[in-house]
Scaffold this motif. Sequence first.
Motif, PDB file in Angstrom:
ATOM      1  N   ALA A 281       0.847  -1.199   0.000  1.00  0.00           N
ATOM      2  CA  ALA A 281       0.000   0.000   0.000  1.00  0.00           C
ATOM      3  C   ALA A 281       0.881   1.247   0.000  1.00  0.00           C
ATOM      4  CB  ALA A 281      -0.913   0.005   1.220  1.00  0.00           C
ATOM      5  N   ARG A 282       1.961   1.164   0.759  1.00  0.00           N
ATOM      6  CA  ARG A 282       2.876   2.312   0.804  1.00  0.00           C
ATOM      7  C   ARG A 282       3.471   2.558  -0.585  1.00  0.00           C
ATOM      8  NH1 ARG A 282       7.517   2.484   3.863  1.00  0.00           N
ATOM      9  NH2 ARG A 282       6.403   1.411   5.491  1.00  0.00           N
TER      10      ARG A 282
ATOM     11  N   ALA B 114       3.755   5.866  -5.416  1.00  0.00           N
ATOM     12  CA  ALA B 114       3.536   6.009  -6.858  1.00  0.00           C
ATOM     13  C   ALA B 114       2.586   7.178  -7.118  1.00  0.00           C
ATOM     14  CB  ALA B 114       2.980   4.712  -7.431  1.00  0.00           C
ATOM     15  N   MET B 115       1.583   7.318  -6.237  1.00  0.00           N
ATOM     16  CA  MET B 115       0.625   8.419  -6.398  1.00  0.00           C
ATOM     17  C   MET B 115       1.359   9.763  -6.226  1.00  0.00           C
ATOM     18  SD  MET B 115      -1.310  10.749  -4.532  1.00  0.00           S
ATOM     19  CE  MET B 115      -1.461  10.185  -2.833  1.00  0.00           C
ATOM     20  N   LEU B 116       2.203   9.850  -5.185  1.00  0.00           N
ATOM     21  CA  LEU B 116       2.934  11.108  -4.960  1.00  0.00           C
ATOM     22  C   LEU B 116       3.845  11.412  -6.151  1.00  0.00           C
ATOM     23  CD1 LEU B 116       4.021  10.822  -1.200  1.00  0.00           C
ATOM     24  CD2 LEU B 116       2.158  12.165  -2.167  1.00  0.00           C
TER      25      LEU B 116
ATOM     26  N   PRO C 233       9.292  13.144  -4.548  1.00  0.00           N
ATOM     27  CA  PRO C 233       7.827  13.228  -4.524  1.00  0.00           C
ATOM     28  C   PRO C 233       7.265  13.625  -3.162  1.00  0.00           C
ATOM     29  CG  PRO C 233       8.543  11.244  -5.686  1.00  0.00           C
ATOM     30  CD  PRO C 233       9.769  11.842  -5.054  1.00  0.00           C
ATOM     31  N   ALA C 234       7.780  13.035  -2.083  1.00  0.00           N
ATOM     32  CA  ALA C 234       7.229  13.346  -0.761  1.00  0.00           C
ATOM     33  C   ALA C 234       7.529  14.793  -0.374  1.00  0.00           C
ATOM     34  CB  ALA C 234       7.798  12.389   0.285  1.00  0.00           C
TER      35      ALA C 234
ATOM     36  N   GLU D 298      -1.117  12.712   6.967  1.00  0.00           N
ATOM     37  CA  GLU D 298      -1.677  11.375   6.788  1.00  0.00           C
ATOM     38  C   GLU D 298      -1.296  10.799   5.421  1.00  0.00           C
ATOM     39  OE1 GLU D 298      -5.797  11.062   7.816  1.00  0.00           O
ATOM     40  OE2 GLU D 298      -5.886   9.098   6.806  1.00  0.00           O
ATOM     41  N   THR D 299      -1.406  11.630   4.398  1.00  0.00           N
ATOM     42  CA  THR D 299      -1.046  11.142   3.050  1.00  0.00           C
ATOM     43  C   THR D 299       0.406  10.698   3.020  1.00  0.00           C
ATOM     44  OG1 THR D 299      -2.611  12.695   2.109  1.00  0.00           O
ATOM     45  CG2 THR D 299      -0.982  11.768   0.600  1.00  0.00           C
TER      46      THR D 299
END
Length: 558
Positions: free
Chosen positions: A238-239, A244-246, A510-511, A554-555
Motif C-alpha cells: 500500500a505504501r 507512486a501516487m505522490l 515526490p514526498a 496522513e497522506t
Amino acid sequence: MSAVASVARSLTGIGVGRGGAVAPLAFVRPAVAAPVDELPADGDAARLHEAFATVAADLRERATAASGSLAEVLSATALMAADRALISDAAKRVESGTGPATAVAEAVAGFATMFEAAGGYLAERVTDLHSVRDRVIALLLGAPAPGLVLEGRSVVAARDLSPADTATLDLELVAAIVTELGGPTGHTAIVAGQLGIPCIVRATGVLDVAPGTLVAVDAGAGTLTVDPDDALVAAIEARAAREAMLASDTAPGATKDGHAVPLLANIGSAEDAARATAAHAEGVGLFRTEVLFLDAQEAPTVERQAHDYRSAIEALGDRKVVVRTLDAGADKPLAFATQPDEENPALGVRGFRLARTIPEVVDTQLRALGEVSTPSTWVMAPMIATPAEARDFASRARAAGATTVGVMVEVPAAALRAEAILREVDFVSLGTNDLAQYTMATDRLRGELSDLLDPWQPAVLDLVRATASAGRTAGKPVGVCGESASDPVMALVLVGLGITSLSMSPGALPAVRFSIRSHTLAECEAIAAVALGADHAAHARAAALASMDAAARETLGL
Ligand code: PEP
Ligand code: MG
C-alpha cells in the motif's frame, strides 16, 4: 534449534528513505584468504589451471548475460582470469612447492604491484585482479565465491558495502539493501538513496538470518521483518502505491501559495543525472564529482574529467547543475589525493583544503569544468571554513571560466561568518551532513551516535537559520544539499527559514514536493519557528510534525 529459529523475527536499524520491499535475502559474501599453513599436494598445478579456466568461463558467461558497465567490467575481469602470464606465474610457484591458493595470492600481489606502478588504466584494474584472485582461491578451497551475483529480485545484506561493491550489483534486481555497519549519511546510505533503493544501515543480526529467507524491509520505520505476514506485505505494498501516487505530481517545487522552491537532485555520475531527470528534478543541486574517481589511482586528466562532466551536463539538458569540486578525504578517500597518515582525517586535508597540498589537482578540475560548462553550470567548493578560502576558490574558479561560483557551508565557522563568505561568492549550499558532524563533534560514520548527528539538533538548526538569514541580507541563494533536505518535515522548516532550493536523493523528491505544496510560506515560517523554539532534537521534529497540515501528514504516512 535451527539458525533461523534463533533469529528475532524483526531487526531494527536506521532506515534511509521511506521505501519498503519484500523479497528473499541474499548475502554479499566476504572473500576467503589463502590459509597460512597451506601445504602443496599432487595435482595442484592441474587444479590451478582448471580453477583459472573455470573462473574465466564463468565471468564470460555472466558478462554475456549482463548489460552496460557491469558487462564491461565482467568482460575485462574474465580476460584477466585467462591471462597467460598471470597463470604461468602462479603455476611456477606451485611447481616450486607453494600451496596453490598461496601461489595465486602471491602471483596476483606481484601483478598488482606492477599495475599500480604503471599507473593509469592498469592501476585502476587492480580491483578486478583481486576479484579474479578471490574467485580462484575460493574455487581451490571449495569455498563459495565472494561477492554476489543475484539470481532474482533480492534484499541484499552485507556487513558493509563499499561504493565499489555497490557498483558490481545488478541494481535492477536489488529490492533493498541492509547492512550491519555504516551510518545514515555514509556512502551506502547515500548511494541507496540516490538509486531510490530502500535501505537500512546498522541492522545488527541481519547476517544471522538464513540466505533465501523472505524478509520485509521498511526503511521508513528502519525495520526488517523475517517471514512477514500477509498484513505487513499488504501494508508495504500500500505504501508503494502511495509513493507512486505522490510521484505522479511532477510540477516544479512551490508552496501552496506559489512561492517557488526548486527541487533538485544529488548525483554522482551521468547515469544518476539521467535518473534525476526521469524523477523530474528541476536540476542538480549537488554533483559529487569525487564519486567518479573513487577507484582512480592517479589524478584524472583534464580530458577524462571533461568527458565525464560533459556526459552528466548533457544528460541534464539546460537544467541547472551545481558541480562540487573534489571532496577527497575522510569518508571519501581518493588514492591520488588523500593524505595517508592523518590521525583525524575528517579534520584534516579534505575538500578544498587540497588546494594547500596539491593545488594542481584543484586547478585541473576547474580547467576541465571550464571546458564543458554551460550557462546553467554552477561550481562550488566543499569544506570551506573561512571567507579567505572562499575568495581563493572563487578566484581560481573564475580564472578557469566559471561564471556562477559558490561554496558549501558545512563547517560551523562558515555558517557563523556566512555574511562575509557571501561577499566572496554568488551562492552557498548547506551540507547539513557535515554541518551536523562538525557542530556536534560526532563522526558521521558512527551510526551509534546518530542521535547526536541529527540535523534537528537545535545548534544545527541555529546555524542553518544564520546562513539563510545571511543569504537574505545579501540577496543571494542559499540552498540545502545535505540529507536533511529529503525529510518532508524538515523541508518545511528549511523553506520557512528562507532556504531557496532543496537538493536530495531523487527518490525523496515526490514526498518533499507534496509536503511543500501542502503548506503556504507563512505556514512553513510558523513550523520553522516552532522547531527552532524546541530545546531538543526529538522535540523539534515532533513539534514541527504536530504543526503540519493533518491531511498532508496522513497522506505522507507520518
Ligand atoms: C554534506 O556534507 O551535507 C554534503 C552534502 O556533502 P557530503 O555528504 O558529500 O559530504
Ligand atoms: Mg559534506
